[in-house]
Design a protein around this motif. Structure first.
Motif, PDB file in Angstrom:
ATOM      1  N   GLY A  32       0.822  -1.202   0.000  1.00 47.39           N
ATOM      2  CA  GLY A  32       0.000   0.000   0.000  1.00 47.39           C
ATOM      3  C   GLY A  32       0.858   1.255   0.000  1.00 47.39           C
ATOM      4  O   GLY A  32       2.072   1.200   0.153  1.00 47.39           O
ATOM      5  N   GLU A  33       0.207   2.392  -0.130  1.00 46.94           N
ATOM      6  CA  GLU A  33       0.911   3.674  -0.242  1.00 46.94           C
ATOM      7  C   GLU A  33       1.519   4.144   1.068  1.00 46.94           C
ATOM      8  O   GLU A  33       2.574   4.733   1.089  1.00 46.94           O
ATOM      9  CB  GLU A  33      -0.049   4.746  -0.760  1.00 46.94           C
ATOM     10  CG  GLU A  33      -0.422   4.574  -2.208  1.00 46.94           C
ATOM     11  CD  GLU A  33       0.707   4.952  -3.146  1.00 46.94           C
ATOM     12  OE1 GLU A  33       1.528   5.810  -2.810  1.00 46.94           O
ATOM     13  OE2 GLU A  33       0.760   4.358  -4.235  1.00 46.94           O
ATOM     14  N   GLY A  34       0.831   3.932   2.188  1.00 48.31           N
ATOM     15  CA  GLY A  34       1.329   4.487   3.439  1.00 48.31           C
ATOM     16  C   GLY A  34       1.200   3.516   4.589  1.00 48.31           C
ATOM     17  O   GLY A  34       0.604   2.449   4.476  1.00 48.31           O
ATOM     18  N   LEU A  35       1.788   3.904   5.714  1.00 48.42           N
ATOM     19  CA  LEU A  35       1.692   3.090   6.918  1.00 48.42           C
ATOM     20  C   LEU A  35       0.387   3.394   7.638  1.00 48.42           C
ATOM     21  O   LEU A  35      -0.124   4.506   7.583  1.00 48.42           O
ATOM     22  CB  LEU A  35       2.889   3.369   7.827  1.00 48.42           C
ATOM     23  CG  LEU A  35       4.253   3.036   7.214  1.00 48.42           C
ATOM     24  CD1 LEU A  35       5.368   3.465   8.149  1.00 48.42           C
ATOM     25  CD2 LEU A  35       4.360   1.558   6.915  1.00 48.42           C
ATOM     26  N   ARG A  36      -0.145   2.432   8.363  1.00 48.79           N
ATOM     27  CA  ARG A  36      -1.443   2.593   8.998  1.00 48.79           C
ATOM     28  C   ARG A  36      -1.347   2.991  10.471  1.00 48.79           C
ATOM     29  O   ARG A  36      -2.246   3.594  11.006  1.00 48.79           O
ATOM     30  CB  ARG A  36      -2.227   1.289   8.872  1.00 48.79           C
ATOM     31  CG  ARG A  36      -2.654   1.025   7.439  1.00 48.79           C
ATOM     32  CD  ARG A  36      -2.974  -0.447   7.218  1.00 48.79           C
ATOM     33  NE  ARG A  36      -3.291  -0.742   5.839  1.00 48.79           N
ATOM     34  CZ  ARG A  36      -2.400  -0.922   4.868  1.00 48.79           C
ATOM     35  NH1 ARG A  36      -1.122  -0.797   5.123  1.00 48.79           N
ATOM     36  NH2 ARG A  36      -2.757  -1.200   3.633  1.00 48.79           N
ATOM     37  N   PHE A  37      -0.247   2.633  11.131  1.00 46.74           N
ATOM     38  CA  PHE A  37      -0.119   2.908  12.555  1.00 46.74           C
ATOM     39  C   PHE A  37       0.551   4.249  12.806  1.00 46.74           C
ATOM     40  O   PHE A  37       1.236   4.796  11.942  1.00 46.74           O
ATOM     41  CB  PHE A  37       0.658   1.782  13.247  1.00 46.74           C
ATOM     42  CG  PHE A  37      -0.101   0.478  13.248  1.00 46.74           C
ATOM     43  CD1 PHE A  37      -1.141   0.283  14.123  1.00 46.74           C
ATOM     44  CD2 PHE A  37       0.225  -0.536  12.369  1.00 46.74           C
ATOM     45  CE1 PHE A  37      -1.862  -0.906  14.125  1.00 46.74           C
ATOM     46  CE2 PHE A  37      -0.479  -1.732  12.361  1.00 46.74           C
ATOM     47  CZ  PHE A  37      -1.519  -1.911  13.250  1.00 46.74           C
ATOM     48  N   GLN A  38       0.368   4.778  14.023  1.00 49.45           N
ATOM     49  CA  GLN A  38       0.856   6.120  14.347  1.00 49.45           C
ATOM     50  C   GLN A  38       2.125   6.122  15.189  1.00 49.45           C
ATOM     51  O   GLN A  38       2.946   7.026  15.063  1.00 49.45           O
ATOM     52  CB  GLN A  38      -0.240   6.909  15.084  1.00 49.45           C
ATOM     53  CG  GLN A  38      -1.528   7.044  14.282  1.00 49.45           C
ATOM     54  CD  GLN A  38      -1.325   7.750  12.953  1.00 49.45           C
ATOM     55  OE1 GLN A  38      -0.620   8.743  12.906  1.00 49.45           O
ATOM     56  NE2 GLN A  38      -1.929   7.245  11.895  1.00 49.45           N
ATOM     57  N   ARG A  42       4.990   0.584  16.544  1.00 54.73           N
ATOM     58  CA  ARG A  42       4.019  -0.149  15.723  1.00 54.73           C
ATOM     59  C   ARG A  42       4.336  -0.010  14.238  1.00 54.73           C
ATOM     60  O   ARG A  42       4.149  -0.946  13.470  1.00 54.73           O
ATOM     61  CB  ARG A  42       2.612   0.337  16.018  1.00 54.73           C
ATOM     62  CG  ARG A  42       2.141  -0.094  17.384  1.00 54.73           C
ATOM     63  CD  ARG A  42       0.756   0.368  17.678  1.00 54.73           C
ATOM     64  NE  ARG A  42       0.344  -0.075  19.006  1.00 54.73           N
ATOM     65  CZ  ARG A  42      -0.784   0.241  19.566  1.00 54.73           C
ATOM     66  NH1 ARG A  42      -1.643   1.011  18.930  1.00 54.73           N
ATOM     67  NH2 ARG A  42      -1.083  -0.180  20.772  1.00 54.73           N
ATOM     68  N   ARG A  43       4.827   1.156  13.839  1.00 61.58           N
ATOM     69  CA  ARG A  43       5.223   1.336  12.432  1.00 61.58           C
ATOM     70  C   ARG A  43       6.392   0.421  12.082  1.00 61.58           C
ATOM     71  O   ARG A  43       6.433  -0.157  11.007  1.00 61.58           O
ATOM     72  CB  ARG A  43       5.605   2.788  12.163  1.00 61.58           C
ATOM     73  CG  ARG A  43       4.428   3.678  11.981  1.00 61.58           C
ATOM     74  CD  ARG A  43       4.853   5.073  11.618  1.00 61.58           C
ATOM     75  NE  ARG A  43       3.656   5.836  11.303  1.00 61.58           N
ATOM     76  CZ  ARG A  43       3.621   6.793  10.411  1.00 61.58           C
ATOM     77  NH1 ARG A  43       4.700   7.152   9.779  1.00 61.58           N
ATOM     78  NH2 ARG A  43       2.492   7.420  10.158  1.00 61.58           N
ATOM     79  N   ALA A  44       7.353   0.310  12.995  1.00 67.40           N
ATOM     80  CA  ALA A  44       8.503  -0.571  12.764  1.00 67.40           C
ATOM     81  C   ALA A  44       8.043  -2.016  12.609  1.00 67.40           C
ATOM     82  O   ALA A  44       8.528  -2.742  11.733  1.00 67.40           O
ATOM     83  CB  ALA A  44       9.506  -0.434  13.901  1.00 67.40           C
ATOM     84  N   ALA A  48       8.355  -4.356   9.258  1.00 67.17           N
ATOM     85  CA  ALA A  48       9.031  -5.657   9.334  1.00 67.17           C
ATOM     86  C   ALA A  48       8.133  -6.771   8.804  1.00 67.17           C
ATOM     87  O   ALA A  48       8.588  -7.642   8.053  1.00 67.17           O
ATOM     88  CB  ALA A  48       9.445  -5.940  10.774  1.00 67.17           C
ATOM     89  N   ILE A  49       6.869  -6.752   9.171  1.00 67.87           N
ATOM     90  CA  ILE A  49       5.934  -7.779   8.695  1.00 67.87           C
ATOM     91  C   ILE A  49       5.736  -7.663   7.188  1.00 67.87           C
ATOM     92  O   ILE A  49       5.741  -8.670   6.468  1.00 67.87           O
ATOM     93  CB  ILE A  49       4.589  -7.664   9.439  1.00 67.87           C
ATOM     94  CG1 ILE A  49       4.770  -8.067  10.895  1.00 67.87           C
ATOM     95  CG2 ILE A  49       3.515  -8.521   8.766  1.00 67.87           C
ATOM     96  CD1 ILE A  49       3.577  -7.776  11.772  1.00 67.87           C
ATOM     97  N   ALA A  50       5.580  -6.437   6.696  1.00 65.46           N
ATOM     98  CA  ALA A  50       5.376  -6.239   5.256  1.00 65.46           C
ATOM     99  C   ALA A  50       6.602  -6.678   4.466  1.00 65.46           C
ATOM    100  O   ALA A  50       6.481  -7.311   3.410  1.00 65.46           O
ATOM    101  CB  ALA A  50       5.053  -4.784   4.978  1.00 65.46           C
ATOM    102  N   ALA A  51       7.792  -6.362   4.960  1.00 65.96           N
ATOM    103  CA  ALA A  51       9.016  -6.755   4.264  1.00 65.96           C
ATOM    104  C   ALA A  51       9.163  -8.273   4.239  1.00 65.96           C
ATOM    105  O   ALA A  51       9.545  -8.860   3.212  1.00 65.96           O
ATOM    106  CB  ALA A  51      10.231  -6.115   4.928  1.00 65.96           C
ATOM    107  N   ASP A  52       8.848  -8.924   5.351  1.00 66.87           N
ATOM    108  CA  ASP A  52       8.907 -10.382   5.399  1.00 66.87           C
ATOM    109  C   ASP A  52       7.919 -11.000   4.419  1.00 66.87           C
ATOM    110  O   ASP A  52       8.249 -11.943   3.695  1.00 66.87           O
ATOM    111  CB  ASP A  52       8.627 -10.872   6.818  1.00 66.87           C
ATOM    112  CG  ASP A  52       8.792 -12.367   6.955  1.00 66.87           C
ATOM    113  OD1 ASP A  52       9.860 -12.874   6.568  1.00 66.87           O
ATOM    114  OD2 ASP A  52       7.853 -13.033   7.435  1.00 66.87           O
ATOM    115  N   MET A  53       6.711 -10.447   4.378  1.00 69.97           N
ATOM    116  CA  MET A  53       5.693 -10.942   3.461  1.00 69.97           C
ATOM    117  C   MET A  53       6.142 -10.779   1.997  1.00 69.97           C
ATOM    118  O   MET A  53       6.027 -11.712   1.195  1.00 69.97           O
ATOM    119  CB  MET A  53       4.384 -10.192   3.675  1.00 69.97           C
ATOM    120  CG  MET A  53       3.278 -10.579   2.712  1.00 69.97           C
ATOM    121  SD  MET A  53       1.821  -9.554   2.867  1.00 69.97           S
ATOM    122  CE  MET A  53       2.440  -7.957   2.407  1.00 69.97           C
ATOM    123  N   LEU A  54       6.677  -9.626   1.667  1.00 72.10           N
ATOM    124  CA  LEU A  54       7.123  -9.376   0.296  1.00 72.10           C
ATOM    125  C   LEU A  54       8.290 -10.285  -0.074  1.00 72.10           C
ATOM    126  O   LEU A  54       8.340 -10.830  -1.182  1.00 72.10           O
ATOM    127  CB  LEU A  54       7.504  -7.910   0.134  1.00 72.10           C
ATOM    128  CG  LEU A  54       7.730  -7.409  -1.269  1.00 72.10           C
ATOM    129  CD1 LEU A  54       6.490  -7.622  -2.124  1.00 72.10           C
ATOM    130  CD2 LEU A  54       8.106  -5.938  -1.259  1.00 72.10           C
TER     131      LEU A  54
END
Length: 69
Positions: A32-38, A42-44, A48-54
Motif C-alpha cells: 500500500g501507499e502508506g503506513l497505517r499505525f501512528q 508499531r510502524r517498525a 518488518a511484517i510487510a518486508a517479510d511478506m514481500l
C-alpha cells in the motif's frame, strides 16, 4: 553519446536505480501507499511484517537460473 546507451547506464548507475524503483513499485502494489499505525514501534513492526511478506512472495516466484552450456 560517445559511449552509447549502455556506457551511460554503467557510468550513471542507472541499472541499480531501475532495480530500486521496481522494488518500491512492488512494495506499493502489495503493501500500500502508506503506513497505517501512528506510533514508531508499531510502524517498525508493520514495516518488518510487510518486508517479510514481500520477501516470501518473491522467494516463491523468483526463477532459478541454471547454466546449460
Amino acid at each position: 553519446a560517445k559511449r552509447g546507451r549502455m556506457g551511460w547506464q554503467r557510468a550513471s548507475g542507472y541499472g541499480w536505480r531501475a532495480l530500486v524503483e521496481s522494488d518500491i513499485s512492488r512494495w506499493k502494489r502489495v503493501v500500500g501507499e502508506g503506513l497505517r499505525f501512528q506510533t514508531a514501534g508499531r510502524r517498525a513492526t508493520e514495516v518488518a511484517i510487510a518486508a517479510d511478506m514481500l520477501n516470501r512472495m518473491l522467494d516463491l516466484g523468483r526463477p532459478e537460473y541454471v547454466r546449460t552450456a
